[in-house]
Write a protein that holds these residues in place. Structure first.
Motif, PDB file in Angstrom:
ATOM      1  N   MET A 176      13.404   5.222   4.189  1.00 46.96           N
ATOM      2  CA  MET A 176      12.593   3.769   4.334  1.00 46.96           C
ATOM      3  C   MET A 176      11.905   3.335   3.057  1.00 46.96           C
ATOM      4  O   MET A 176      11.649   4.303   2.282  1.00 46.96           O
ATOM      5  CB  MET A 176      11.419   4.315   5.312  1.00 46.96           C
ATOM      6  CG  MET A 176      10.184   3.051   5.643  1.00 46.96           C
ATOM      7  SD  MET A 176       9.349   2.887   4.151  1.00 46.96           S
ATOM      8  CE  MET A 176       7.802   4.372   4.532  1.00 46.96           C
ATOM      9  N   HIS A 208       8.081   4.286  -2.166  1.00 47.73           N
ATOM     10  CA  HIS A 208       8.003   4.021  -3.500  1.00 47.73           C
ATOM     11  C   HIS A 208       9.351   3.827  -4.411  1.00 47.73           C
ATOM     12  O   HIS A 208       9.153   3.681  -5.789  1.00 47.73           O
ATOM     13  CB  HIS A 208       7.308   5.165  -4.248  1.00 47.73           C
ATOM     14  CG  HIS A 208       6.023   5.492  -3.636  1.00 47.73           C
ATOM     15  ND1 HIS A 208       5.274   6.518  -3.929  1.00 47.73           N
ATOM     16  CD2 HIS A 208       5.104   4.815  -2.517  1.00 47.73           C
ATOM     17  CE1 HIS A 208       4.080   6.774  -3.072  1.00 47.73           C
ATOM     18  NE2 HIS A 208       4.007   5.751  -2.419  1.00 47.73           N
ATOM     19  N   PHE A 239       1.231   9.586   1.322  1.00 45.37           N
ATOM     20  CA  PHE A 239       0.405   8.733   2.043  1.00 45.37           C
ATOM     21  C   PHE A 239       0.083   9.080   3.479  1.00 45.37           C
ATOM     22  O   PHE A 239       1.385   9.758   3.801  1.00 45.37           O
ATOM     23  CB  PHE A 239       0.916   7.291   1.975  1.00 45.37           C
ATOM     24  CG  PHE A 239      -0.142   6.270   2.257  1.00 45.37           C
ATOM     25  CD1 PHE A 239      -1.319   5.960   1.489  1.00 45.37           C
ATOM     26  CD2 PHE A 239       0.352   5.369   3.166  1.00 45.37           C
ATOM     27  CE1 PHE A 239      -2.131   5.079   1.849  1.00 45.37           C
ATOM     28  CE2 PHE A 239      -0.677   4.349   3.681  1.00 45.37           C
ATOM     29  CZ  PHE A 239      -1.880   4.152   2.920  1.00 45.37           C
ATOM     30  N   PRO A 294      -0.035  -8.107  -6.217  1.00 47.92           N
ATOM     31  CA  PRO A 294       1.435  -8.545  -5.864  1.00 47.92           C
ATOM     32  C   PRO A 294       1.980  -9.577  -6.721  1.00 47.92           C
ATOM     33  O   PRO A 294       1.338 -10.546  -7.028  1.00 47.92           O
ATOM     34  CB  PRO A 294       1.128  -8.926  -4.389  1.00 47.92           C
ATOM     35  CG  PRO A 294      -0.316  -9.332  -4.387  1.00 47.92           C
ATOM     36  CD  PRO A 294      -1.082  -8.498  -5.485  1.00 47.92           C
ATOM     37  N   ARG A 339      -6.371   4.669  -9.146  1.00 50.78           N
ATOM     38  CA  ARG A 339      -6.584   5.252  -7.945  1.00 50.78           C
ATOM     39  C   ARG A 339      -6.019   6.771  -7.898  1.00 50.78           C
ATOM     40  O   ARG A 339      -4.993   6.901  -8.720  1.00 50.78           O
ATOM     41  CB  ARG A 339      -5.702   4.576  -6.815  1.00 50.78           C
ATOM     42  CG  ARG A 339      -6.206   3.085  -6.758  1.00 50.78           C
ATOM     43  CD  ARG A 339      -7.530   3.093  -5.869  1.00 50.78           C
ATOM     44  NE  ARG A 339      -7.372   3.357  -4.674  1.00 50.78           N
ATOM     45  CZ  ARG A 339      -7.391   2.718  -3.545  1.00 50.78           C
ATOM     46  NH1 ARG A 339      -7.216   1.264  -3.842  1.00 50.78           N
ATOM     47  NH2 ARG A 339      -7.153   3.293  -2.231  1.00 50.78           N
TER      48      ARG A 339
HETATM   49  N1  T4K Z   1       4.660   6.112   2.714  1.00 51.63           N
HETATM   50  C1  T4K Z   1       4.281   6.003   1.527  1.00 51.63           C
HETATM   51  C2  T4K Z   1       4.382   7.327   0.723  1.00 51.63           C
HETATM   52  C3  T4K Z   1       3.456   5.057   1.326  1.00 51.63           C
HETATM   53  O1  T4K Z   1       2.942   5.094   0.065  1.00 51.63           O
HETATM   54  C4  T4K Z   1       3.351   4.216   2.293  1.00 51.63           C
HETATM   55  C5  T4K Z   1       2.245   2.975   1.863  1.00 51.63           C
HETATM   56  C6  T4K Z   1       3.884   4.123   3.355  1.00 51.63           C
HETATM   57  C7  T4K Z   1       4.627   5.204   3.905  1.00 51.63           C
HETATM   58  C8  T4K Z   1       3.537   3.039   4.472  1.00 51.63           C
HETATM   59  O2  T4K Z   1       4.204   1.885   4.228  1.00 51.63           O
HETATM   60  P1  T4K Z   1       3.479   0.442   4.495  1.00 51.63           P
HETATM   61  O3  T4K Z   1       3.466   0.660   6.103  1.00 51.63           O
HETATM   62  O4  T4K Z   1       2.152   0.307   3.699  1.00 51.63           O
HETATM   63  O5  T4K Z   1       4.562  -0.630   4.248  1.00 51.63           O
HETATM   64  C9  T4K Z   1      -2.030   1.302  -0.317  1.00 51.63           C
HETATM   65  C10 T4K Z   1      -0.849   0.409   0.648  1.00 51.63           C
HETATM   66  O6  T4K Z   1      -1.726  -0.356   1.661  1.00 51.63           O
HETATM   67  C11 T4K Z   1       0.217   1.063   1.191  1.00 51.63           C
HETATM   68  O7  T4K Z   1       1.341   0.309   1.446  1.00 51.63           O
HETATM   69  C12 T4K Z   1       0.578   2.368   0.146  1.00 51.63           C
HETATM   70  N2  T4K Z   1       1.670   3.155   0.872  1.00 51.63           N
HETATM   71  C13 T4K Z   1      -0.617   2.904  -0.686  1.00 51.63           C
HETATM   72  C14 T4K Z   1      -0.014   3.788  -1.416  1.00 51.63           C
HETATM   73  O8  T4K Z   1      -1.468   2.108  -0.988  1.00 51.63           O
HETATM   74  P2  T4K Z   1      -4.558   1.337  -0.578  1.00 51.63           P
HETATM   75  O9  T4K Z   1      -5.638   1.725   0.997  1.00 51.63           O
HETATM   76  O10 T4K Z   1      -4.748   1.947  -1.547  1.00 51.63           O
HETATM   77  O11 T4K Z   1      -4.476  -0.156  -0.466  1.00 51.63           O
HETATM   78  P3  T4K Z   1      -5.446  -1.111  -1.136  1.00 51.63           P
HETATM   79  O12 T4K Z   1      -5.744  -2.184  -0.192  1.00 51.63           O
HETATM   80  O13 T4K Z   1      -6.784  -0.400  -1.410  1.00 51.63           O
HETATM   81  O14 T4K Z   1      -5.032  -1.738  -2.293  1.00 51.63           O
HETATM   82  C15 T4K Z   1      -4.745  -1.386  -3.745  1.00 51.63           C
HETATM   83  C16 T4K Z   1      -5.010  -2.438  -4.603  1.00 51.63           C
HETATM   84  O15 T4K Z   1      -4.218  -3.228  -4.571  1.00 51.63           O
HETATM   85  C17 T4K Z   1      -6.487  -3.183  -4.444  1.00 51.63           C
HETATM   86  O16 T4K Z   1      -7.473  -2.439  -5.122  1.00 51.63           O
HETATM   87  C18 T4K Z   1      -6.024  -4.633  -4.946  1.00 51.63           C
HETATM   88  C19 T4K Z   1      -4.654  -4.790  -4.852  1.00 51.63           C
HETATM   89  N3  T4K Z   1      -4.148  -5.448  -3.804  1.00 51.63           N
HETATM   90  C20 T4K Z   1      -3.967  -5.138  -2.693  1.00 51.63           C
HETATM   91  C21 T4K Z   1      -3.750  -5.682  -1.427  1.00 51.63           C
HETATM   92  C22 T4K Z   1      -3.434  -5.440  -0.167  1.00 51.63           C
HETATM   93  C23 T4K Z   1      -4.059  -6.800  -3.986  1.00 51.63           C
HETATM   94  O17 T4K Z   1      -4.232  -7.377  -4.983  1.00 51.63           O
HETATM   95  N4  T4K Z   1      -3.491  -7.647  -3.035  1.00 51.63           N
HETATM   96  C24 T4K Z   1      -3.362  -7.398  -1.637  1.00 51.63           C
HETATM   97  O18 T4K Z   1      -2.937  -7.890  -0.932  1.00 51.63           O
HETATM   98  O19 T4K Z   1      -3.056   1.644   0.411  1.00 51.63           O
END
Ligand code: T4K
Length: 375
Positions: free
Chosen positions: A184, A165, A91, A15, A318
Motif C-alpha cells: 500500500m 512512506h 502509525f 504538501p 515530530r
Molecule cells: N501507514 C503508515 C505507516 C502511515 O504513516 C500512514 C499515515 C498510514 C498507514 C495511513 O495512510 P493514510 O490513510 O493517511 O493515507 C500524518 C498523516 O495524517 C498520516 O497520513 C501519516 N501516515 C502520518 C505519519 O502523519 P499527523 O496526525 O501527524 O498529521 P498532521 O495533521 O499533524 O500533519 C503534520 C503536519 O503537516 C502539520 O503540522 C502541517 C502539515 N500539513 C498537514 C496537512 C494535513 C499541511 O501543511 N497541510 C495539510 O493538509 O498524521
C-alpha cells in the motif's frame, strides 16, 4: 551569533500544490461532465499515470491509504482470528487494519538499523495459527524483503507491506510494490506525492485486481449481483484530478528534497550524538521523511527536550513513531514478548521539517540550531 527563532512555524511537512489555474481547468472538466466519482475519465487517466511513474503493471487506486490497507488484508482471505505478525513502530493505521479484519495482532521487535520489522525475529513468533506478515517500510527504508519472502514461502504465509512512506522506492532497481503479495502507498497531504487524501495498492499477481475492484466497490458485479463483502474504497474524480497534476511535480519536489537531505546529513553527521538517516545501498530514497536519532549518552539533552526546545525556535519536528502502537490504549491489552529495540528507538527518533519549499538555507539553519542544542 545566537541563532534566532523562525518568524513563523516551520512544519514537519507541507504538501505540494499544483498551479491553481491548472487545477481549475481540471475542475471545469469535472463540472462539465458531472461525473464526480465511480471510475470517471480522471480516475482512468490518473491510474495510467501512476502505473507509468512507478513502473508497475498492477495497481488499484484508493480513497486513502488506511482503507487500502484494510482491503489488502481482506483480499488475502486470511482465516478469521488467525495471527498477523507486524511492527509496533508505525502509525496506528497499520495494526488497525489487522484488527478491522478480525485478525490477531502479533507485535515483533524492529531491526536496530532499518527500524523496520526485524526479519530475524519473525520466525520465533510463528505458530500454527499465523497467516501473514505485515511489514512497514518505515520512513521509506525497506524491510528485509528477501528474508521475509523466504520465511513466508517456508511457512506458507501471505506478505503485505505498508509502503505508505515508500512511494517510488526501488530495491535493486525493482519497484518496491513487486515484493510481497500486496503493498500500500499513501497519497495523503503529508506525503511526498498527494491527492489530498488517497492511496493505492500494488501487487505482482494481476488476478488480485478483480478482487480488489470488488472490495473497493461494495462487491458489486452488476446491478443485480453482489459477489463480495466490499466497502467503498474508491478514489473520486477530484482526488484523481489533483493527482494528475501533482504527479508531474514529484520529480522536481524530489530533487529539492534531495538537497535538503544532503544538507541535513552534511551538518548533522558532524556530531556523533546524532545518527543521520541512512538507506541500504541497493535501495532508492523515497524522500518522504527525514529522521534523525538522538543518542542520549552522547548528547547534552534528550530527544524529548530537543523536541520541546525546537518548538521555541518555531520548528515543529515530530516524534514519529512515539509512542509504540503497543502503548496505545486500544492495544495495551495485547501480550507481547520483549521489544527492547523498538522501546529504545522510540525515544531517539525525530522527524525534521522536510519539504521542497523549505529550501537549503532553512535546512542549514535548522541543522545548526539542533547542533547548538545537543552538543
Ligand atoms: N501507514 C503508515 C505507516 C502511515 O504513516 C500512514 C499515515 C498510514 C498507514 C495511513 O495512510 P493514510 O490513510 O493517511 O493515507 C500524518 C498523516 O495524517 C498520516 O497520513 C501519516 N501516515 C502520518 C505519519 O502523519 P499527523 O496526525 O501527524 O498529521 P498532521 O495533521 O499533524 O500533519 C503534520 C503536519 O503537516 C502539520 O503540522 C502541517 C502539515 N500539513 C498537514 C496537512 C494535513 C499541511 O501543511 N497541510 C495539510 O493538509 O498524521
Amino acid at each position: 551569533m545566537p541563532l534566532s527563532p523562525f518568524s513563523s512555524p516551520i512544519y514537519v511537512t507541507r504538501p505540494i500544490l499544483p498551479d491553481l489555474k491548472l487545477m481549475n481547468e481540471q475542475l471545469a472538466d469535472i463540472w462539465q461532465s458531472r461525473v464526480l466519482t465511480n471510475y470517471g475519465s480522471k480516475h482512468k487517466l490518473f491510474e495510467v499515470k501512476v502505473k507509468d511513474f512507478l513502473g508497475v503493471e498492477n495497481l488499484s487506486l484508493s480513497v486513502n491509504g488506511a482503507v487500502a490497507l484494510l482491503m489488502a488484508l481482506k483480499a488475502m482471505e486470511l482465516p478469521v482470528g488467525s495471527e498477523v505478525i507486524t511492527t509496533p513502530f508505525t502509525f496506528p493505521a497499520t495494526p488497525h487494519a489487522i484488527h478491522w479484519n478480525n485478525l490477531k495482532i502479533v507485535f515483533c521487535d524492529i531491526d536496530p538499523v532499518t527500524m523496520c520489522i526485524d526479519a530475524n525475529k519473525i520466525e520465533e513468533l510463528i505458530t500454527p495459527n499465523t497467516s501473514a506478515i505485515l511489514g512497514v517500510h518505515v520512513y521509506g527504508i525497506p524491510c528485509d524483503v528477501k528474508k521475509i519472502d523466504e520465511i513466508a514461502k517456508k511457512h506458507n504465509l501471505k506478505v503485505i507491506y505498508d509502503a505508505a512512506h515508500a512511494f517510488n522506492t526501488k530495491i535493486d532497481g525493482v519497484p518496491i510494490g513487486h515484493y510481497g503479495d500486496v503493498s500500500m502507498h499513501s497519497f495523503h497531504a503529508t506525503k511526498l506525492f498527494n491527492t489530498v487524501e488517497g492511496g493505492c495498492l500494488v501487487y505482482p499477481d494481476e488476478s488480485l485486481g478483480l478482487k480488489l475492484y470488488r472490495l473497493e466497490n461494495f462487491g458489486i458485479v452488476n446491478e443485480e449481483i453482489v459477489a463480495d463483502f466490499g466497502i467503498n474504497g474508491k478514489m473520486n474524480e477530484l482526488q484523481s484530478a489533483m493527482g494528475i497534476l501533482t504527479i508531474d511535480m514529484v520529480k522536481e519536489e524530489t530533487e529539492k528534497r534531495k538537497k535538503i537531505f544532503d544538507t541535513y546529513n552534511r551538518i548533522l553527521s558532524q556530531f556523533e550524538g546524532i545518527e543521520v538517516m541512512k538507506l541500504p545501498e541497493n535501495a532508492t530514497n523515497s524522500y518522504q521523511y527525514y529522521v534523525i536519532r538522538i543518542h542520549r549518552d552522547k548528547c547534552k539533552i534528550s530527544r524529548n527536550e530537543l523536541y520541546e526546545k525546537l518548538k521555541g525556535f518555531n520548528i515543529m519536528a515530530r516524534k514519529y513513531f512515539y509512542p509504540l502502537c503497543t502503548e496505545y490504549y486500544c492495544y495495551k491489552h495485547i501480550k507481547t514478548g520483549p521489544l527492547p529495540v523498538a522501546n529504545k528507538i522510540k525515544n531517539e527518533v525525530l522527524c525534521l521539517p522536510y519539504y521542497g519549499d523549505l529550501g537549503v538555507e532553512n535546512a542549514e539553519k535548522i541543522a545548526e540550531i539542533i547542533l547548538s542544542l545537543v552538543k
